[in-house]
Structures are given as C-alpha cells and as structure tokens.
Design an enzyme around this catalytic site. Sequence first.
Site, mmCIF file in Angstrom:
data_model
loop_
_atom_site.group_PDB
_atom_site.id
_atom_site.type_symbol
_atom_site.label_atom_id
_atom_site.label_comp_id
_atom_site.label_asym_id
_atom_site.label_seq_id
_atom_site.Cartn_x
_atom_site.Cartn_y
_atom_site.Cartn_z
ATOM 1 N N CYS A 232 1.053 -1.139 0.021
ATOM 2 C CA CYS A 232 0.079 0.048 -0.001
ATOM 3 C C CYS A 232 1.025 1.359 -0.256
ATOM 4 O O CYS A 232 0.866 2.098 0.829
ATOM 5 C CB CYS A 232 -1.178 0.329 1.002
ATOM 6 S SG CYS A 232 -1.529 -1.776 1.326
ATOM 7 N N GLY A 236 4.791 7.045 -1.423
ATOM 8 C CA GLY A 236 6.056 6.206 -0.699
ATOM 9 C C GLY A 236 6.891 7.014 0.068
ATOM 10 O O GLY A 236 8.043 6.931 -0.030
ATOM 11 N N GLY A 237 6.790 7.499 1.807
ATOM 12 C CA GLY A 237 7.511 7.889 1.573
ATOM 13 C C GLY A 237 8.136 6.948 3.057
ATOM 14 O O GLY A 237 8.965 6.957 2.540
ATOM 15 N N LYS A 238 7.852 5.571 2.993
ATOM 16 C CA LYS A 238 8.153 4.706 3.479
ATOM 17 C C LYS A 238 8.748 3.796 2.416
ATOM 18 O O LYS A 238 9.893 3.156 2.721
ATOM 19 C CB LYS A 238 7.165 3.476 4.770
ATOM 20 C CG LYS A 238 6.501 3.835 5.320
ATOM 21 C CD LYS A 238 5.897 3.428 6.274
ATOM 22 C CE LYS A 238 4.768 4.251 7.689
ATOM 23 N NZ LYS A 238 3.896 5.018 7.027
ATOM 24 N N ASP A 283 -4.624 -2.451 -10.963
ATOM 25 C CA ASP A 283 -5.929 -2.569 -11.353
ATOM 26 C C ASP A 283 -6.790 -3.604 -12.285
ATOM 27 O O ASP A 283 -8.409 -3.048 -12.112
ATOM 28 C CB ASP A 283 -5.746 -1.362 -13.136
ATOM 29 C CG ASP A 283 -4.251 -2.343 -13.749
ATOM 30 O OD1 ASP A 283 -3.606 -3.046 -13.238
ATOM 31 O OD2 ASP A 283 -4.146 -1.672 -14.419
ATOM 32 N N ASP A 301 1.192 -1.226 5.125
ATOM 33 C CA ASP A 301 1.655 0.171 5.615
ATOM 34 C C ASP A 301 -0.559 0.316 5.054
ATOM 35 O O ASP A 301 -0.861 1.003 4.199
ATOM 36 C CB ASP A 301 1.700 0.961 5.250
ATOM 37 C CG ASP A 301 1.815 2.499 5.856
ATOM 38 O OD1 ASP A 301 0.600 2.569 6.683
ATOM 39 O OD2 ASP A 301 1.924 3.738 5.396
ATOM 40 N N CYS A 354 -1.060 3.793 10.755
ATOM 41 C CA CYS A 354 -1.575 5.136 12.165
ATOM 42 C C CYS A 354 -2.571 5.019 12.830
ATOM 43 O O CYS A 354 -2.931 6.267 12.581
ATOM 44 C CB CYS A 354 -1.108 6.414 10.986
ATOM 45 S SG CYS A 354 -2.165 6.522 9.597
#
Length: 405
Positions: A232, A236-238, A283, A301, A354
């Site tokens: 997930c 793309g921070g992680k 998709d 995530d 989170c």
Amino acid sequence: MRLHRNLVFATVDALSEIFNEGKYADKMIEKALKRDKRWGSRDRSFIAETTYDIVRWKRLYSEIAEVKAPYSRENLFRLFAVWATLRGITLPDWKQIEPTPSRRIKGKFDELSKIRKYRESIPDWMDEMGVKELGEKIWEKEIHALNEQAPVVLRVNTLNISRDNLRSILKDEQVIAEPVKGYPDALQLEERTNVFKTEAFKKGYFEVQDANSQLVAHFLEVEPGMRVVDTCAGAGGKTLHIAAIMENKGQIIATDIYENKLKELKRRAKRAGVHNIDPRAIDTTKVVKKLYGTADRVLIDAPCSGLGVLSRNPDAKWKLQPEFIENIKKTQAEILDTYSRILKPGGKMVYATCSVLPSENQEQVEKFLAREAGKNFKLIKDKKLLSSVTGYDGFYMAMLENTEK
C-alpha cells in the site's frame, strides 16, 4: 498582535470551504497561501496556523459562539472572534466582527473545559470509542496529545548525505534542526519553516516524515539485495526509506490502487536518487497474484482510521464516521489475507497502521493468525506507539513470519 484584514479574510474563506464543502484543510490552506505573492513567511504561517487551530477546536469554539453548521460567513467570523479572544488578541473594529463579550467567552470556555468532548473538541462517538478501546485513563492522555500541533521532522536520505552533514547544510540555510534520540535518520526542526524551498530538499537530501513513521522501515528488517513488496505504497514515504536502508540494492515493488500516488512516488524517487523501485498500479487482481510466494519482505501499511495522526490532520475529526472505521477493519482483514500470500516461506511481513485503536491493530493480527489465511504465520514482535508517550504520531506495527517449509 495587530490583525490584518486580508489575512483574516483568507482564513475565513479557507474555513468556509473546509466546514461547508468538506474540502481537505491542507489543500484549502495551500490554495489560500497562493492568493497574494507579497505575503511573507509570518503572514503565511498566520493563515495556516489560525486555520488549523479553528479546525482543531471547531466543536469547542462553536459551542462557545453558539453557532451550528452550515457555517454562514457571519458565524465563521464569530468562531474567529472566539479564537482571538482566547488568545488575548484585541479584535479590530470591523463591520464583519460584532462586539464580542470577552468575559462571557472566557467563562464559557472554563465551564466547557470540564467536559472532555468539548475540552478536546471531538465528536461524541469518537470519545466513546476511545474510552471503549483504550480505557478512560489512556484515552484522556492520548486525545490530549493528538490535539497538540505536530512537530516538523525530517528523514535524512542516507543514500545522499549523513545526518550530521545535512544538519550543518541546513544551518547554512538558516534552518536549525536537531537529531532525535532513538530515531537514527531523524532531525527535528526547532521552528516551523518551509523546508521545501531549501536547496537541501531540491538535492534530495531529506523528506519530511514523522519520527514514529520512520520506525516502520527499520522494523521490517530489510537488507541490501532483498526482494521487498510495499503493498500500500501510496506516494512512497516508507518505500523511499526502505530503499535507503537497502542502499539502492535489490528490488522494491511498490503497489497501490491509486496510480496518481505512484506517479508522485516516481517523482520523489528521482529526486532522492533511488533506482531500485518498481511501481505497479493494482488495476486487476492479477497484479497481486503474480507476486504470490516471491517476496523476502512484505510491508502492509494498511488503510486505517488515521486516529494516530490527528495532530497533523485535525479535520479528520469531523470527516471520520464510525461506519468508515467498521468498513476499514473489513478492508484491513481482506488485505492481510491477500497480501500475506506474497511472502516466500521463511519471509517476514510487517502490518502497520497510523491508528491507536486495538481493534485495527493487535486484534486484527490476532484474528488473522486464527484464520485459515494466517495458519502458517507466527507473530515475531509488535510495537504500539502512542502520541502521549512519544510526542509523535500514534502508530502500530507487527512483524509476522511465514513458517511454511
């Protein structure tokens, strides 16, 4: 403090779109800040922080001002008057602002502050759910912490620079940032400032990422050369953090149902100098099925209520509904059942949210382990991070191992 008409009007306009049209606070603040190129950093921070403040305390201020949704312009100015009075700011003699009974406002504030749902400005259902899931004592502390303004934390991109070098480069750009103990890649700003304008950001030396969020990539125990699937990935921070820990070696397949988020990930990866990410939009179900049994590590995530990040998304208090939380729990269970199949025998996956609610966190993991889909998995470790304890976002992460031979 002297109030400037154009700044107050920009704030009221942003509030109107957030409260009456359900727009996202961050997007409306961004829009408001573009209204006048002459505004300096102090003007811009007045608009951003005042808007967020009034959004955060909407229920309390509405009760004091005796106003209800939908919010007319007149009522929005009343909310603003409550905000200013409680901060000891003298209100100007403008026709939009009626004479304000400051003693009555302060008296009502003292009276309502004795009741948690007003004091912490939250919907009844959220207060009840928090007490039910965490217990009165922990919820009281947690919701109070989640109403504090979130600190600005940077994640050093260790592919390009060390933490100490970044710190001194930022200092040259008049940005003071200090290392955060226990968070190897984190620097916390002493004062809020627009770091996206710095040369250091443009050169890909850092990303803005909450300190607790930075623990997820380390928790996954990745190593250079591994095949990792971030299921997930979003923007793309992680994913980028995982790439840095892997030293750009190996492969990270970043999947998401939203293609536009993966486009943003590509843009960020380019700036960060990351080239081992393979973004794939989900998709059809085939995209995930092709990955079954192929990954050394899987990160889920998971989509969640976001209750752990209310300090940076205060408008979520008014957008969230109990039905959404019930539905997202079903989605979390489905995602666990499906994406766990991507793992190789002996591989490890991390389920993270989170959220601070046990029903989205450890209870989801327990139920997964009890289902057919989780029969070959065992829990290795988990971590509950509360805002009231750490001062950062509320997070949960659990590492599970595929014990299949």
